[in-house]
Design an enzyme around this catalytic site. Structure first.
Site, PDB file in Angstrom:
ATOM      1  N   ASP A 267       0.877  -1.168   0.000  1.00  0.00           N
ATOM      2  CA  ASP A 267       0.000   0.000   0.000  1.00  0.00           C
ATOM      3  C   ASP A 267       0.914   1.219   0.000  1.00  0.00           C
ATOM      4  OD1 ASP A 267      -2.257   1.652   0.208  1.00  0.00           O
ATOM      5  OD2 ASP A 267      -2.177   1.612   2.398  1.00  0.00           O
TER       6      ASP A 267
ATOM      7  N   GLU B 267      -1.067  -1.236  -5.032  1.00  0.00           N
ATOM      8  CA  GLU B 267      -2.260  -0.457  -5.349  1.00  0.00           C
ATOM      9  C   GLU B 267      -1.896   0.663  -6.318  1.00  0.00           C
ATOM     10  OE1 GLU B 267      -6.062   1.198  -2.955  1.00  0.00           O
ATOM     11  OE2 GLU B 267      -4.125   1.811  -2.147  1.00  0.00           O
TER      12      GLU B 267
ATOM     13  N   ASP C 252      -2.586   0.621   7.074  1.00  0.00           N
ATOM     14  CA  ASP C 252      -1.821   0.439   5.832  1.00  0.00           C
ATOM     15  C   ASP C 252      -1.379  -1.012   5.658  1.00  0.00           C
ATOM     16  OD1 ASP C 252      -1.347   3.478   5.087  1.00  0.00           O
ATOM     17  OD2 ASP C 252      -0.955   3.246   7.218  1.00  0.00           O
TER      18      ASP C 252
END
Length: 156
Positions: free
Chosen positions: A7, A67, A140
């Site tokens: 992330d 991501e 996260d």
């Protein structure tokens, strides 16, 4: 297959590592890279590179799932996250790992079946799927595990 989910961010970069062997998915490690605001932007990016390199050397993933950057109303923040994401992509690419990118909607659908799922719903599903006693922290890290799971569910 060992999957490293990431992330991206500048201040906090979540990571999650899972092993997938047929129907069995096991958590190997998760956590975050934290870069202090007191450092220059260049030093923070260097720390991300160094810490991520160490994580990869320790756990030897087979692939990396990250991501995609989503649109942000705060241009300054978006640009800094994009810089950090570039360092992350460069680091794992240079180490030779295949890279797979997923947008937030794809990740939400893979984990919850709902592309508009709330953050807490995602976190609960990650804990449930991975048979964890509690939601991974920080947020996260939970997001990074969701990204790794998304890849596992998409590619297997």
């Amino acid at each position: 297959m060992r999957i490293l989910g990431i992330d991206p961010g500048l201040a906090t970069i979540g990571f999650g590592i899972i092993d997938v062997n047929g129907p069995i998915t096991k958590v190997i490690d998760f956590g975050h890279i934290q870069t202090p605001k007191s450092l220059s932007n260049a030093s923070r990016l260097n720390q991300i590179h160094s810490d991520l390199n160490e994580i990869c050397q320790t756990w030897q993933p087979d692939v990396c799932a990250i991501e995609e950057l989503y649109f942000s109303k705060n241009t300054t923040t978006a640009l800094k996250v994009a810089e950090a994401r570039g360092v992350i992509l460069h680091t794992v690419n240079r180490l030779g790992y295949p890279i797979f990118e997923y947008n937030p909607g794809q990740i939400k659908v893979a984990i919850t079946g709902n592309g508009k799922a709330a953050k807490v719903e995602m976190q609960k599903m990650v804990a449930l799927i991975l048979k964890l006693k509690s939601i991974p922290r920080p947020d996260d890290a939970a997001d990074a595990l969701a990204i790794a799971l998304c890849h596992a569910q998409t590619k297997f």
